[in-house]
Design a protein around this motif. Structure first.
Motif, PDB file in Angstrom:
ATOM      1  N   LEU A 149       3.507  -9.489 -11.188  1.00 24.88           N
ATOM      2  CA  LEU A 149       2.510 -10.318 -11.489  1.00 24.88           C
ATOM      3  C   LEU A 149       1.186  -9.701 -12.069  1.00 24.88           C
ATOM      4  CD1 LEU A 149       2.896 -13.155  -8.908  1.00 24.88           C
ATOM      5  CD2 LEU A 149       3.902 -13.280 -10.880  1.00 24.88           C
ATOM      6  N   ALA A 150       0.893  -8.535 -11.472  1.00 20.04           N
ATOM      7  CA  ALA A 150      -0.267  -7.655 -11.823  1.00 20.04           C
ATOM      8  C   ALA A 150      -0.144  -7.353 -13.293  1.00 20.04           C
ATOM      9  CB  ALA A 150      -0.295  -6.584 -10.888  1.00 20.04           C
ATOM     10  N   ARG A 151       1.173  -7.564 -13.995  1.00 14.58           N
ATOM     11  CA  ARG A 151       1.254  -6.827 -15.348  1.00 14.58           C
ATOM     12  C   ARG A 151       1.570  -7.917 -16.464  1.00 14.58           C
ATOM     13  NH1 ARG A 151       5.509  -2.202 -14.126  1.00 14.58           N
ATOM     14  NH2 ARG A 151       5.706  -2.297 -16.560  1.00 14.58           N
ATOM     15  N   VAL A 152       1.784  -9.323 -15.951  1.00 13.84           N
ATOM     16  CA  VAL A 152       2.255 -10.299 -16.758  1.00 13.84           C
ATOM     17  C   VAL A 152       1.050 -10.784 -17.623  1.00 13.84           C
ATOM     18  CG1 VAL A 152       1.775 -12.268 -14.991  1.00 13.84           C
ATOM     19  CG2 VAL A 152       3.454 -12.549 -16.899  1.00 13.84           C
ATOM     20  N   ALA A 153       1.419 -11.007 -18.895  1.00 13.28           N
ATOM     21  CA  ALA A 153       0.571 -11.431 -19.943  1.00 13.28           C
ATOM     22  C   ALA A 153       0.979 -12.972 -20.391  1.00 13.28           C
ATOM     23  CB  ALA A 153       0.472 -10.597 -20.992  1.00 13.28           C
ATOM     24  N   ARG A 154       2.056 -13.333 -20.444  1.00 11.05           N
ATOM     25  CA  ARG A 154       2.624 -14.544 -20.942  1.00 11.05           C
ATOM     26  C   ARG A 154       3.895 -15.054 -20.176  1.00 11.05           C
ATOM     27  NH1 ARG A 154       5.750 -16.393 -25.426  1.00 11.05           N
ATOM     28  NH2 ARG A 154       6.594 -14.349 -25.786  1.00 11.05           N
ATOM     29  N   GLU A 204      -4.333  -6.114  -1.541  1.00  7.04           N
ATOM     30  CA  GLU A 204      -5.253  -6.275  -3.008  1.00  7.04           C
ATOM     31  C   GLU A 204      -4.452  -6.524  -4.286  1.00  7.04           C
ATOM     32  OE1 GLU A 204      -8.589  -6.880  -2.385  1.00  7.04           O
ATOM     33  OE2 GLU A 204      -7.998  -7.109  -0.372  1.00  7.04           O
ATOM     34  N   TYR A 205      -3.551  -5.819  -4.234  1.00  8.41           N
ATOM     35  CA  TYR A 205      -2.600  -5.647  -5.436  1.00  8.41           C
ATOM     36  C   TYR A 205      -1.845  -7.029  -5.716  1.00  8.41           C
ATOM     37  CZ  TYR A 205       0.563  -3.724  -9.038  1.00  8.41           C
ATOM     38  OH  TYR A 205       1.294  -3.421 -10.066  1.00  8.41           O
ATOM     39  N   LEU A 206      -1.551  -7.548  -4.566  1.00  9.96           N
ATOM     40  CA  LEU A 206      -0.938  -9.227  -4.775  1.00  9.96           C
ATOM     41  C   LEU A 206      -1.855 -10.022  -4.881  1.00  9.96           C
ATOM     42  CD1 LEU A 206       1.499  -8.684  -1.313  1.00  9.96           C
ATOM     43  CD2 LEU A 206       2.264  -8.929  -4.037  1.00  9.96           C
ATOM     44  N   GLU A 207      -3.056  -9.917  -4.310  1.00 12.94           N
ATOM     45  CA  GLU A 207      -4.141 -10.919  -4.501  1.00 12.94           C
ATOM     46  C   GLU A 207      -4.335 -10.703  -6.238  1.00 12.94           C
ATOM     47  OE1 GLU A 207      -7.012 -13.885  -4.262  1.00 12.94           O
ATOM     48  OE2 GLU A 207      -5.467 -13.336  -2.874  1.00 12.94           O
ATOM     49  N   ALA A 208      -4.581  -9.604  -6.671  1.00 14.46           N
ATOM     50  CA  ALA A 208      -5.089  -9.375  -7.936  1.00 14.46           C
ATOM     51  C   ALA A 208      -3.868 -10.304  -9.010  1.00 14.46           C
ATOM     52  CB  ALA A 208      -5.320  -8.012  -8.571  1.00 14.46           C
ATOM     53  N   GLY A 209      -2.617  -9.762  -8.606  1.00 14.60           N
ATOM     54  CA  GLY A 209      -1.570 -10.369  -9.386  1.00 14.60           C
ATOM     55  C   GLY A 209      -1.366 -11.914  -9.575  1.00 14.60           C
ATOM     56  N   LEU A 210      -1.788 -12.455  -8.226  1.00 18.06           N
ATOM     57  CA  LEU A 210      -1.743 -14.111  -8.139  1.00 18.06           C
ATOM     58  C   LEU A 210      -2.869 -14.579  -9.093  1.00 18.06           C
ATOM     59  CD1 LEU A 210      -0.855 -14.722  -4.262  1.00 18.06           C
ATOM     60  CD2 LEU A 210       0.596 -15.135  -6.233  1.00 18.06           C
TER      61      LEU A 210
END
Length: 395
Positions: A186-191, A238-244
């Motif tokens: 999720l932290a890398r998804v763009a589309r 923090e990584y998961l929060e940013a991903g969500l």
């Protein structure tokens, strides 16, 4: 008549009528399913009052045990699918279909549950709901017109991305390359590419039985609230929060729906948010759904005592979980029977419990004890505490 004579003719305090006791517990996760817990509690009540009319109604809140409760209440037929767990290991998963083939009931914890990966090192960034998606794909292939997905007890924080991928969606980065599974991706998804989505995915009605009201992101969101119990450390959180947060933006671009602050969107690591945005899934309280299915309201009318319970009675318990729902239903009964919680541990102050309509709460522990010790002795202790409560209330 003298005061002495009046006392002599006063009615006895012992209850002579056959008292009805409703036993409506959740499962004790890692220890006993709800049906077993209800049996142990019933044993204790009947030791104290052999004449009691004991009604057992095993409960659930959308998480572990919900499928069992609904199969028993609705008579739907179980099926089994070979799928994968949250770490990608082969596992079977149960689900159910109504007799007319119109409704499928799927429990996320069957394929993507935390309990099923307890034997492995926690992988909070990689755990995924892909296996549940495979079960849902089979339900769609079976031709059902409605899917009830019961959320709770999940091992992942992937916002439902794994489910959507199993249904044919593609999650790609800025280079149009597929992103990894789980919260890490999720932290890398763009589309989010929905062109390959299962042809029936948007044609059926989706209902989500949720066990929490937490939003997708923020201090009460899926990552920060539930990530620690899935093995996430501070950096992981923090990584998961940013991903969500990133996932929420991608969902807006793909489906035009913003679920960041939607109550309940954080259920099952954000699955509720993802499926609401993409599939129009309707969110509803799991405990209320099960209570209605098992006929709890009719059972508590006229009851002398209501017993409920769960592994840990804490602040989450009075936020839509089983104990909270049982207390709410009992409060609407004309007789307003006392509601007593029996739990592995009691962490909620008595004043908070009272505000939720719970008369009292008792722990299984008789002194200092490890979790493993409480699990081993749970059957005996559940019966003993229920015996004591019944002797006190049903005099």
């Amino acid at each position: 008549m003298s005061p002495r004579d009046a006392r002599a003719e006063a009615p006895p305090t012992t209850t002579t009528a056959r008292p009805r006791v409703v036993i409506a517990p959740d499962s004790f996760k890692g220890s006993a399913p709800a049906a077993d817990v209800a049996g142990f509690l019933a044993e204790g009540v009947l030791r104290a009052r052999p004449d009691a009319d004991v009604v057992r109604l095993p409960m659930a809140d959308g998480g572990e045990g919900t499928l069992d409760a609904l199969v028993a209440a609705w008579g739907v037929a179980e099926r089994r699918t070979d799928t994968v767990d949250a770490l990608g290991r082969p596992t079977p998963a149960r689900w159910a279909v109504s007799a007319d083939g119109a409704l499928a009931v799927v429990e996320l914890a069957e394929a993507s549950g935390l309990a099923d990966v307890a034997d492995a090192l926690p992988q909070p960034l990689l755990a995924t709901t892909f296996g549940t998606g495979l079960v849902l794909r089979e339900a769609l292939d079976a031709g059902v017109g409605e899917i009830l997905l019961c959320l709770g007890g999940s091992a992942s924080t992937d916002g439902g991305a794994g489910i959507l991928r199993a249904l044919g969606a593609r999650l790609v980065d800025s280079d149009e390359e597929p992103v990894p599974d789980g919260g890490e991706g999720l932290a890398r998804v763009a589309r989010l590419d929905l062109a390959g989505l299962h042809p029936r995915a948007r044609a059926v009605r989706w209902r989500l039985a949720v066990d929490v009201t937490n939003p997708l992101v923020g201090d009460r969101g899926a990552a920060r609230t539930f990530g620690p119990q899935k093995g996430a450390g501070d950096a992981d959180l923090e990584y998961l929060e940013a991903g969500l947060e990133r996932w929420a933006g991608v969902l807006v671009d793909a489906a035009g729906v913003d679920v960041r602050d939607l109550p309940g969107a954080g259920a099952a690591g954000g699955v509720a948010g993802g499926l609401h945005a993409v599939l129009g899934a309707e969110l509803e309280g799991g405990a209320a759904l099960v209570a209605d299915a098992v006929g709890l309201a009719d059972a508590v009318e006229g009851a002398a005592l209501v017993l409920t319970g769960e592994g840990s009675f804490d602040s989450q318990s009075v936020g839509g979980k089983v104990a909270d729902q049982v207390a709410a239903v009992a409060a609407r009964a004309s007789t307003r029977p006392p509601v007593v919680v029996i739990a592995g541990q009691v962490l909620l102050p008595a004043s908070r419990a009272a505000e939720a309509g719970i008369t009292a709460a008792f722990s299984l522990a008789t002194g200092p004890a490890t979790l493993a010790e409480l699990v081993v002795h749970a059957p005996t202790r559940l019966a003993d505490v229920a015996d004591n409560v019944a002797r006190l209330v049903l005099r």
